[in-house]
Design a protein around this motif. Structure first.
Motif, PDB file in Angstrom:
ATOM      1  N   ASN A 182      -2.573   1.488  10.025  1.00  0.00           N
ATOM      2  CA  ASN A 182      -2.878   0.701   8.818  1.00  0.00           C
ATOM      3  C   ASN A 182      -4.154   1.226   8.169  1.00  0.00           C
ATOM      4  OD1 ASN A 182      -2.577  -1.512   6.939  1.00  0.00           O
ATOM      5  ND2 ASN A 182      -4.330  -2.436   7.976  1.00  0.00           N
ATOM      6  N   LYS A 183      -5.159   1.515   8.989  1.00  0.00           N
ATOM      7  CA  LYS A 183      -6.407   2.052   8.409  1.00  0.00           C
ATOM      8  C   LYS A 183      -6.165   3.455   7.872  1.00  0.00           C
ATOM      9  CE  LYS A 183      -8.585  -0.671   8.526  1.00  0.00           C
ATOM     10  NZ  LYS A 183      -8.705  -1.755   7.489  1.00  0.00           N
TER      11      LYS A 183
ATOM     12  N   ASP B  76      -4.846  -5.279  -1.181  1.00  0.00           N
ATOM     13  CA  ASP B  76      -5.303  -4.977   0.174  1.00  0.00           C
ATOM     14  C   ASP B  76      -6.790  -5.354   0.228  1.00  0.00           C
ATOM     15  OD1 ASP B  76      -4.983  -4.031   2.694  1.00  0.00           O
ATOM     16  OD2 ASP B  76      -4.364  -2.013   2.118  1.00  0.00           O
ATOM     17  N   SER B  77      -7.204  -6.088   1.254  1.00  0.00           N
ATOM     18  CA  SER B  77      -8.545  -6.694   1.217  1.00  0.00           C
ATOM     19  C   SER B  77      -9.656  -5.651   1.065  1.00  0.00           C
ATOM     20  CB  SER B  77      -8.784  -7.552   2.463  1.00  0.00           C
ATOM     21  OG  SER B  77      -8.580  -6.787   3.616  1.00  0.00           O
ATOM     22  N   GLU B  78      -9.516  -4.508   1.766  1.00  0.00           N
ATOM     23  CA  GLU B  78     -10.564  -3.481   1.704  1.00  0.00           C
ATOM     24  C   GLU B  78     -10.652  -2.877   0.303  1.00  0.00           C
ATOM     25  OE1 GLU B  78      -8.084  -3.679   3.747  1.00  0.00           O
ATOM     26  OE2 GLU B  78      -8.922  -3.928   5.752  1.00  0.00           O
TER      27      GLU B  78
ATOM     28  N   LYS C 275       0.832  -1.222   0.000  1.00  0.00           N
ATOM     29  CA  LYS C 275       0.000   0.000   0.000  1.00  0.00           C
ATOM     30  C   LYS C 275       0.858   1.260   0.000  1.00  0.00           C
ATOM     31  CE  LYS C 275      -1.726  -1.907   3.655  1.00  0.00           C
ATOM     32  NZ  LYS C 275      -2.753  -2.278   4.593  1.00  0.00           N
TER      33      LYS C 275
ATOM     34  N   GLU D 127      -4.700   3.117   4.650  1.00  0.00           N
ATOM     35  CA  GLU D 127      -5.726   2.629   3.716  1.00  0.00           C
ATOM     36  C   GLU D 127      -6.698   3.730   3.294  1.00  0.00           C
ATOM     37  OE1 GLU D 127      -5.591  -2.056   5.044  1.00  0.00           O
ATOM     38  OE2 GLU D 127      -7.437  -0.936   5.374  1.00  0.00           O
TER      39      GLU D 127
HETATM   40 MG    MG Z   1      -6.199  -4.009   4.567  1.00  0.00          MG
END
Ligand code: MG
Ligand code: NDP
Length: 375
Positions: free
Chosen positions: A206-207, A139-141, A114, A210
């Protein structure tokens, strides 16, 4: 058969990628692999993929069985190896240059790293356009959002909602977080990941990364990007459309799904991932506490400031997390480094690699000096 290069093949993302590739031997041929320090693990993968060129990035000294060495060796390998896709599972800002080189050598990019988007998003998208390549978020999101947004006009989307598990300290007041040790912070309740991203999940940096990643990837105004704590990690993100309907992506917390979807893009294959049973635990959603988790608020601040600020956010956090893991600073001091550096003056990177690298280097030096003098 798709020819694939896996960068960071010995890490958490890398290992999951190699497992998927092993599940589909008819579909993928691994043409090159890179690791930074785990030489034996890299050599072991050569047994299953004898045609793969090997790169060990963490050293310049000749090593038996390695085809390329060091950071420069990795770039040379990308130039000299023909492939359809690069999976970038390198951790940290070290992933940016390989991402750029992958696009410049006309390979699609499946991007777990990311930091590439946070520090160099605009440059990356202009290169993807120039070389007519696809950038697929792993990235999963973002993989969830990518699929939810497919075929929709941007003006029909009123909100992107990133979900966050909340990490191990979601219920711990900020004051108590002062005593948190690296071992406690590395224990994530739902995901098994590399050390850096595990600490970032505990601080919610991390968020934060993101949020910036989603903002740069999907070209929506920052006000339309929000975060909800969702402790069960079953809903990986949602979108709200202009008619106020919500659409979400539900699946077990397993990175193999977004990795596989990127590897097979634009196809969708049956996956061996766990079946998602909605009759399990109740799903809950809460607003994140920005006082308890200053790194999330600071990410919005960095995006608002724009220019060099996302690079400052990323670089200062990376240095502070490394220092925390070595026991040099406390857990709650991580955000103090970023908060202080974000308010300082930095040169404009002007979306060039040179500019980005200059800001990144200056931030790292300043973060070290700040920790030495102020913490
Ligand atoms: Mg993620
Ligand atoms: P890991 O720490 O588990 O793995 C990192 C990989 O990169 C290893 O193969 C490592 O090699 C290699 N590496 C480390 N430093 C360098 C360097 N300076 N230059 C080149 N290669 C290097 O990380 P993760 O797999 O957890 O994360 C990778 C990326 O994916 C990160 O950007 C992370 O944010 C992102 N991500 C990860 C998720 C996860 O579930 N793990 C989820 C979503 C995103 P070696 O092992 O030999 O040292």
């Amino acid at each position: 058969m798709k020819k694939v290069i896996v960068l960071g093949c010995t890490g958490s993302i890398g290992a999951s990628t190699m497992e998927i590739i092993a599940d589909f031997p008819e579909d993928f041929s691994v043409v090159a692999l890179s690791a930074h320090s785990h030489e034996q693990a890299l050599l072991a993968l050569k047994e299953q993929h004898p045609q793969a060129r090997l790169v060990l990035t963490g050293t310049e000294d000749a090593r038996e069985g390695m085809d390329y060495l060091g950071k420069e060796g990795l770039l040379r390998m990308l130039e000299e190896t023909e492939a359809d896709m690069v999976v970038n599972g390198i951790s940290g800002a070290a992933g940016l240059l390989p991402s750029i080189k992958s696009l410049e050598t006309e390979k699609d990019l499946a991007l777990a790293n990311k930091e590439t988007i946070v520090t160099g998003g605009d440059l990356i998208f202009s290169l993807a356009e120039k070389y007519n390549r696809t950038v697929l978020p792993v990235d999963s999101e973002h993989s969830a959002l990518f699929h939810l947004l497919m075929g929709r006009k941007p003006e029909t989307v009123s909100e992107l909602i990133l979900t966050a598990s909340g990490g191990p300290f979601i219920d711990m007041p900020f004051e108590e977080q002062r005593k948190v040790t690296p071992a406690q912070a590395l224990k994530h309740p739902n995901w098994d990941m590399g050390a850096k991203i595990s600490i970032d999940s505990a601080t919610l940096a991390n968020k934060g990364l993101e949020v910036i990643e989603a903002w740069k990837l999907f070209h929506l105004p920052l006000e339309k990007i929000s975060v909800l704590v969702h402790r069960q990690s079953l809903v990986h993100s949602l979108i709200r459309t202009a008619d106020n309907a919500l659409y979400g992506q539900f699946s077990a917390p397993d990175m193999k799904l977004p990795i596989q979807n990127a590897l097979f893009y634009p196809e969708l294959r049956p996956v061996k991932a766990a079946y998602t049973d909605l009759c399990g635990p109740s799903l809950t959603f809460e607003k994140p506490d920005l006082v308890r988790f200053p790194m999330l608020a600071l990410a919005y601040r960095a995006a608002e400031k724009g220019g060099p600020a996302p690079i400052v956010y990323n670089g200062s956090n990376e240095v502070a997390v490394a220092a925390f893991l070595k026991g040099r600073i406390g857990f709650t001091q991580i955000s103090r480094v970023t908060a202080a550096l974000l308010e300082e003056k930095w040169p404009d990177p002007q979306d060039t690699l040179e500019g980005i690298e200059t800001v990144d280097r200056l931030v790292r030096e300043r973060a070290e000096a700040f920790m030495g003098a102020e913490l």
